[in-house]
Motif scaffolding. Structure first.
Motif, short mmCIF file in Angstrom:
data_model
loop_
_atom_site.label_atom_id
_atom_site.label_comp_id
_atom_site.label_asym_id
_atom_site.label_seq_id
_atom_site.Cartn_x
_atom_site.Cartn_y
_atom_site.Cartn_z
N VAL A 1 12.44 -4.74 -3.45
CA VAL A 1 11.03 -4.96 -3.77
C VAL A 1 10.46 -3.86 -4.67
O VAL A 1 9.32 -3.95 -5.12
CB VAL A 1 10.14 -5.10 -2.50
N GLY A 2 11.27 -2.84 -4.94
CA GLY A 2 10.80 -1.76 -5.79
C GLY A 2 11.92 -0.81 -6.16
O GLY A 2 13.03 -0.91 -5.65
N THR A 3 11.59 0.13 -7.03
CA THR A 3 12.54 1.13 -7.47
C THR A 3 12.34 2.40 -6.65
O THR A 3 11.23 2.92 -6.57
CB THR A 3 12.33 1.46 -8.96
N SER B 1 9.98 8.40 -3.85
CA SER B 1 8.92 7.52 -4.34
C SER B 1 9.47 6.10 -4.42
O SER B 1 10.65 5.89 -4.64
CB SER B 1 8.43 7.97 -5.72
N VAL B 2 8.57 5.14 -4.18
CA VAL B 2 8.93 3.74 -4.31
C VAL B 2 7.92 3.12 -5.26
O VAL B 2 6.72 3.12 -4.99
CB VAL B 2 8.88 2.99 -2.95
N SER B 3 8.40 2.64 -6.39
CA SER B 3 7.55 1.96 -7.36
C SER B 3 7.69 0.47 -7.10
O SER B 3 8.70 -0.14 -7.45
CB SER B 3 7.99 2.32 -8.78
N VAL B 4 6.68 -0.11 -6.44
CA VAL B 4 6.74 -1.51 -6.02
C VAL B 4 6.51 -2.41 -7.23
O VAL B 4 5.58 -2.20 -8.01
CB VAL B 4 5.68 -1.79 -4.93
N TRP B 5 7.36 -3.42 -7.38
CA TRP B 5 7.26 -4.32 -8.54
C TRP B 5 6.09 -5.29 -8.41
O TRP B 5 5.42 -5.59 -9.39
CB TRP B 5 8.57 -5.10 -8.72
N GLY C 1 1.12 -6.84 -4.72
CA GLY C 1 0.75 -7.42 -3.43
C GLY C 1 1.62 -6.96 -2.27
O GLY C 1 1.24 -7.09 -1.10
N LEU C 2 2.80 -6.40 -2.57
CA LEU C 2 3.72 -5.95 -1.51
C LEU C 2 3.55 -4.47 -1.18
O LEU C 2 4.18 -3.97 -0.24
CB LEU C 2 5.17 -6.21 -1.92
N ALA C 3 2.70 -3.76 -1.92
CA ALA C 3 2.55 -2.32 -1.71
C ALA C 3 2.16 -1.99 -0.27
O ALA C 3 2.72 -1.08 0.34
CB ALA C 3 1.53 -1.73 -2.69
N LYS C 4 1.22 -2.74 0.30
CA LYS C 4 0.77 -2.49 1.68
C LYS C 4 1.92 -2.76 2.67
O LYS C 4 2.09 -2.01 3.63
CB LYS C 4 -0.42 -3.38 2.03
N ALA C 5 2.69 -3.82 2.42
CA ALA C 5 3.81 -4.15 3.32
C ALA C 5 4.88 -3.06 3.27
O ALA C 5 5.46 -2.69 4.30
CB ALA C 5 4.41 -5.50 2.94
N VAL C 6 5.14 -2.52 2.08
CA VAL C 6 6.13 -1.45 1.93
C VAL C 6 5.64 -0.21 2.68
O VAL C 6 6.39 0.42 3.44
CB VAL C 6 6.39 -1.13 0.44
N GLU C 7 4.38 0.13 2.47
CA GLU C 7 3.80 1.30 3.14
C GLU C 7 3.88 1.15 4.66
O GLU C 7 4.26 2.07 5.37
CB GLU C 7 2.35 1.48 2.69
N GLY D 1 -1.67 2.88 -5.47
CA GLY D 1 -1.51 1.60 -6.16
C GLY D 1 -0.12 1.07 -5.94
O GLY D 1 0.29 0.82 -4.81
N GLN D 2 0.65 0.91 -7.03
CA GLN D 2 2.01 0.38 -6.92
C GLN D 2 3.04 1.47 -6.67
O GLN D 2 4.20 1.18 -6.41
CB GLN D 2 2.38 -0.38 -8.21
N LEU D 3 2.63 2.73 -6.75
CA LEU D 3 3.55 3.85 -6.51
C LEU D 3 3.27 4.43 -5.12
O LEU D 3 2.14 4.79 -4.81
CB LEU D 3 3.39 4.94 -7.57
N ILE D 4 4.32 4.50 -4.32
CA ILE D 4 4.18 5.07 -2.98
C ILE D 4 5.01 6.35 -2.93
O ILE D 4 6.22 6.31 -3.17
CB ILE D 4 4.65 4.06 -1.91
N ARG D 5 4.35 7.45 -2.64
CA ARG D 5 5.03 8.74 -2.52
C ARG D 5 5.32 9.00 -1.04
O ARG D 5 4.47 8.77 -0.19
CB ARG D 5 4.16 9.86 -3.05
#
Length: 187
Positions: free
Chosen positions: A56-58, A68-72, A75-81, A97-101
């Motif tokens: 779902v991300g890099t 870091s996870v760069s979500v593609w 809408g999935l950023a919250k689910a990844v977090e 935003g789309q980048l999760i540290r």
């Protein structure tokens, strides 16, 4: 199996797969620094089904203490977090935003010793698997002897070759464990 070369090849391949399994197990153990493989086991609820985080991300490693996870899909950023927070890795992700540290906190001495014991358990499980593979191969060799397809001398020689493969694999497991324990205990 019809001959010793097939038995030896199969045994060797199975032992290699066992060593790969150990490397994957060790990859999920957190040492003091950030590794992308740390997140391999995390599943994200995406599009109605559990999906590996890598799909779902890099995943990046900007420095030794951060992932870091760069979500593609934004809408999935919250689910990844959420998946990162709920994992048993003790991580506290920060969304941008789309980048999760994901800062990797330093390990306590107690946690390091605990992880070292877990690594030892993984190594022991894989040693048992290697010995079971050896047993299977020796059973095949005994069957060849029983069916009069090989001589007693060949049986002994082949058994020694299988033992040599086993000893080599066990040695590699011990070396991998020693390296992983060194990584874990390093402050």
């Amino acid at each position: 199996m019809s001959d010793f070369n097939e038995i030896k090849k199969d045994t060797s391949e199975r032992m290699e797969k066992t060593l790969e399994t150990l490397k994957n197990d060790f990859g999920g153990l957190r040492a003091g620094r950030a590794h992308a493989s740390l997140l391999d086991s995390i599943m994200v609820e995406a599009y109605g089904s559990p999906t590996p985080i890598a799909q779902v991300g890099t995943i990046g490693v900007p420095d030794a203490r951060t992932l870091s996870v760069s979500v593609w899909d934004k809408g999935l950023a919250k689910a990844v977090e959420k998946s990162l927070r709920e994992s048993d890795l003790g991580l506290n992700p920060v969304s941008d935003g789309q980048l999760i540290r994901i800062p990797i906190p330093p390990l306590s001495e107690e946690r390091r010793k605990e992880l070292s014991k877990v690594a030892g358990k993984y190594a022991e499980q894989n040693k048992i698997a290697i010995r079971n593979i050896r047993r299977d191969a020796l059973d095949e060799i005994k069957k060849l002897k029983k069916d009069n397809l090989i001589s007693e001398d060949d049986e002994k020689k082949y058994s020694n070759e299988i033992q040599k493969l086993t000893d080599d694999s066990i040695k590699r497991i011990d070396e991998a464990l020693e390296q992983k324990e060194k990584d874990i205990l390093q402050v």
